[in-house]
Design an enzyme around this catalytic site. Structure first.
Site, PDB file in Angstrom:
ATOM      1  N   GLY A 125      46.852  43.355  53.829  1.00 59.57           N
ATOM      2  CA  GLY A 125      47.704  43.125  54.997  1.00 59.57           C
ATOM      3  C   GLY A 125      49.093  42.709  54.568  1.00 59.57           C
ATOM      4  O   GLY A 125      49.528  43.009  53.447  1.00 59.57           O
ATOM      5  N   SER A 126      49.782  42.004  55.451  1.00 63.00           N
ATOM      6  CA  SER A 126      51.181  41.654  55.196  1.00 63.00           C
ATOM      7  C   SER A 126      51.291  40.562  54.135  1.00 63.00           C
ATOM      8  O   SER A 126      50.365  39.757  53.946  1.00 63.00           O
ATOM      9  CB  SER A 126      51.826  41.183  56.494  1.00 63.00           C
ATOM     10  OG  SER A 126      51.174  40.011  56.930  1.00 63.00           O
ATOM     11  N   CYS A 155      51.626  51.106  53.318  1.00 61.84           N
ATOM     12  CA  CYS A 155      52.122  50.091  52.372  1.00 61.84           C
ATOM     13  C   CYS A 155      52.943  50.708  51.253  1.00 61.84           C
ATOM     14  O   CYS A 155      53.901  50.111  50.772  1.00 61.84           O
ATOM     15  CB  CYS A 155      50.944  49.317  51.788  1.00 61.84           C
ATOM     16  SG  CYS A 155      49.686  50.382  51.047  1.00 61.84           S
ATOM     17  N   GLU A 168      46.070  42.479  48.573  1.00 62.93           N
ATOM     18  CA  GLU A 168      46.775  43.775  48.536  1.00 62.93           C
ATOM     19  C   GLU A 168      47.764  43.766  49.693  1.00 62.93           C
ATOM     20  O   GLU A 168      47.372  43.864  50.856  1.00 62.93           O
ATOM     21  CB  GLU A 168      45.777  44.928  48.672  1.00 62.93           C
ATOM     22  CG  GLU A 168      44.786  45.031  47.535  1.00 62.93           C
ATOM     23  CD  GLU A 168      45.410  45.452  46.206  1.00 62.93           C
ATOM     24  OE1 GLU A 168      46.594  45.863  46.184  1.00 62.93           O
ATOM     25  OE2 GLU A 168      44.715  45.344  45.187  1.00 62.93           O
ATOM     26  N   LEU A 169      49.068  43.645  49.384  1.00 65.35           N
ATOM     27  CA  LEU A 169      50.040  43.287  50.424  1.00 65.35           C
ATOM     28  C   LEU A 169      51.100  44.369  50.639  1.00 65.35           C
ATOM     29  O   LEU A 169      50.889  45.526  50.324  1.00 65.35           O
ATOM     30  CB  LEU A 169      50.650  41.939  50.042  1.00 65.35           C
ATOM     31  CG  LEU A 169      49.605  40.855  49.672  1.00 65.35           C
ATOM     32  CD1 LEU A 169      50.277  39.576  49.201  1.00 65.35           C
ATOM     33  CD2 LEU A 169      48.667  40.584  50.840  1.00 65.35           C
ATOM     34  N   GLY A 170      52.221  43.967  51.165  1.00 68.08           N
ATOM     35  CA  GLY A 170      53.255  44.910  51.599  1.00 68.08           C
ATOM     36  C   GLY A 170      54.021  45.535  50.443  1.00 68.08           C
ATOM     37  O   GLY A 170      53.776  45.264  49.274  1.00 68.08           O
ATOM     38  N   PHE A 224      57.862  49.532  57.897  1.00 71.78           N
ATOM     39  CA  PHE A 224      56.591  49.996  58.466  1.00 71.78           C
ATOM     40  C   PHE A 224      56.838  50.884  59.682  1.00 71.78           C
ATOM     41  O   PHE A 224      56.188  50.767  60.725  1.00 71.78           O
ATOM     42  CB  PHE A 224      55.682  48.808  58.808  1.00 71.78           C
ATOM     43  CG  PHE A 224      54.304  48.968  58.201  1.00 71.78           C
ATOM     44  CD1 PHE A 224      54.151  49.164  56.834  1.00 71.78           C
ATOM     45  CD2 PHE A 224      53.149  48.943  58.979  1.00 71.78           C
ATOM     46  CE1 PHE A 224      52.900  49.336  56.250  1.00 71.78           C
ATOM     47  CE2 PHE A 224      51.886  49.116  58.410  1.00 71.78           C
ATOM     48  CZ  PHE A 224      51.765  49.311  57.045  1.00 71.78           C
TER      49      PHE A 224
END
Ligand code: NAD
Length: 488
Positions: free
Chosen positions: A233-234, A289, A255-257, A385
């Site tokens: 996510g963010s 992403c 696991e991010l932006g 995004f």
């Protein structure tokens, strides 16, 4: 034997899953982004229910860990088969719930099946090593053991595959799972996997489903007995999840932006580069992403590149992907659309030139090209995004690398050039978990170590054999036939 439909609403509508579908005290409605139509409803969890669910999952995990690797692999292959048998209804469900194109839905379903098959395949690997022993009469072993109960929190953009890439390896490696999909996509992101594993015969309680917002997610991260959390996510929420996981001494995958650089050098095939750049920024309306978040173009070719990219952006058809062959579908929510528009407007106010797009109608945002983007503008700094391609000029190769690394993110990157040597020299200097030469930034499949650095993640990697490192922990065991006697 044919399986029941995964998407039969009468089985799961308004319910939660803990091995059985149980009515919930409240429900959550799921809306189609293109039309606003209600697609179904799922049960809503309350944070207070999570501890008891984790305790039951723990009991189920103990039994599941007794299954042989061959039996677990066979169950995973059956799960993949169930998804295959439901292919046409699942493709439609993914299109409608995520607002993505048919091709995106096919990619997502194929990728999900592939994640599950890979998770079965990794079970042929040895479960540990025989170590050199400090005492020749004793055997010394390093064993991989399951983590226990794993929490999986996922976003809405690729809800099925992003859940599967955690759920499948976690289950394959003898863990139990509690999955919390995003409340905008809980059918494709939650119900589908729960139903597929159920149809395949997974023992009750090994996979569980909770639904809700941040309060439910937070309760999951904090639950006693939950050993590990995987969060996609963010970056803002990822930081909070990481802090809480640290406080409770849990393993965490983040696991991010991203704000991935797409570099175009002066010797590149510009037609191919513009096609790649458009794909990298506009695919799934830029809600990816790894989207090409900054086009960094050599000054000598920037005018020609902009002309080609603008032409591509203006030629893309927009509309409901269920009703026709379109290239651009709806944005997931009006809130997200407003955010995209604000970033574009603020950047134009700060001096960026609107070469294409910048308009919206209903849930659709036109593919947008921003020229002359500089470091002070939001389009340069923040993850958008949305279907926006910000273009920044680079003076030379060194300047391109500097701009590429001028971000806290480090997910993906790409370089377009006529010279592989030059491309490799630049690619090696880009700080990112993934990088591609003569391609765009959006790539991933089950067999690769997928993940980012910096604000894009905490260094964990999903994919095939690397999943052994993420979803198990080591236990050192020694064994001797003769009891050891000590001086006292
Ligand atoms: P988000 O962080 O708002 O939400 C993601 C999930 O976290 C949802 O299930 C949400 O309900 C839950 N959540 C929200 N607050 C929480 C909290 N305090 N505690 C626990 N859970 C909480 O993400 P989003 O904005 O909906 O998704 C888009 C973001 O995801 C983008 O930044 C994108 O780059 C990123 N993303 C990353 C990857 C990757 O693999 N690196 C893949 C897809 C999306």
């Amino acid at each position: 034997m044919a399986t029941a439909s995964v998407l039969d609403h009468t089985l799961w509508g308004g319910k939660l899953f803990d091995g059985r579908w149980r009515p919930a005290s409240s429900t959550l409605q799921v809306q189609e982004p293109a039309t606003g139509e209600i697609l179904g409803e799922v049960g809503r969890s309350s944070p207070g229910e999570i501890e008891a669910l984790v305790a039951r999952a723990h009991e189920a995990q103990v039994g599941w860990a007794l299954w042989t690797a061959e039996a677990r692999a066979a169950l995973l292959r059956r799960t993949a088969q169930v998804l295959e048998e439901n292919r046409s209804s699942l493709i439609e469900a993914i299109i409608r719930e995520t607002g993505g194109l048919r091709g995106k839905a096919e990619f997502e379903l194929n990728g999900t099946i592939s994640e599950i098959i890979h998770s079965a395949a990794i079970l042929i690997a040895p479960e540990g090593h025989v170590l050199p022993s400090h005492d020749p009469s004793r055997l010394s072993l390093a064993r991989r053991v399951p983590m226990g109960v794993v929490g999986v929190i996922t976003p809405w953009n690729f809800p099925l595959i992003l859940a599967a890439r955690s759920v499948a390896p976690a289950i394959a490696l003898s863990n139990a799972v509690i999955l919390k999909p995003d409340p905008k996509t809980p059918i494709v992101g939650g119900v589908v996997l729960a139903r597929a594993f159920e149809e395949a015969g997974l023992p009750s309680g090994v996979l569980n489903l909770v639904n809700g917002d941040a309060d439910v997610g937070q309760a999951l991260v904090e639950a006693k007995g939950l050993r590990m959390i995987t969060f996609t996510g963010s970056t803002a929420v990822g930081r909070r999840v990481g802090e809480l996981a640290g406080k409770h001494l849990k393993r965490v995958i983040l696991e991010l932006g991203g704000k991935s650089p797409f570099i175009v050098l002066d010797d590149a095939d510009l037609e191919a580069a513009a096609s790649s750049g458009a794909w990298g920024s506009f695919l799934h309306q830029g809600q990816i992403c790894m989207a090409s978040g900054r086009h960094i173009v050599h000054r000598k070719v920037v005018d020609d590149y902009l002309e080609l990219l603008t032409h591509k952006a203006q030629g893309l058809s927009i509309g409901n992907p269920m009703r026709g062959d379109v290239a651009i579908g709806p944005i997931i929510s009006s809130r997200q659309l407003q955010r995209i528009d604000e970033i574009v407007k603020q950047s134009v106010k700060a001096g960026a030139i609107l070469a294409a797009g910048g308009t919206h109608s209903g849930p659709y945002y036109a593919p947008t090209v921003l020229a002359g983007v500089t470091a002070q503008m939001p389009a340069y700094q923040v993850e958008i995004f949305g279907p926006v391609a910000p273009v920044t000029v680079a003076e030379d190769d060194e300047d391109a690398v500097r701009i590429a690394n001028d971000t806290e993110y480090g997910l993906s990157g790409a370089v377009y050039t006529g010279s592989v040597d030059r491309g490799m020299r630049i690619a090696r200097q880009i700080k990112s978990g993934m990088v591609h030469i003569n391609d765009q930034t959006v790539h991933g499949y089950a067999g690769v170590p997928f993940g980012g650095t910096g604000a894009s993640g905490n260094g964990s990697r999903f994919g095939s054999l690397t999943n052994w490192d993420e979803f198990t922990e080591w236990q050192w065991m020694t064994i001797g036939g003769t009891p050891v006697r000590y001086p006292f």
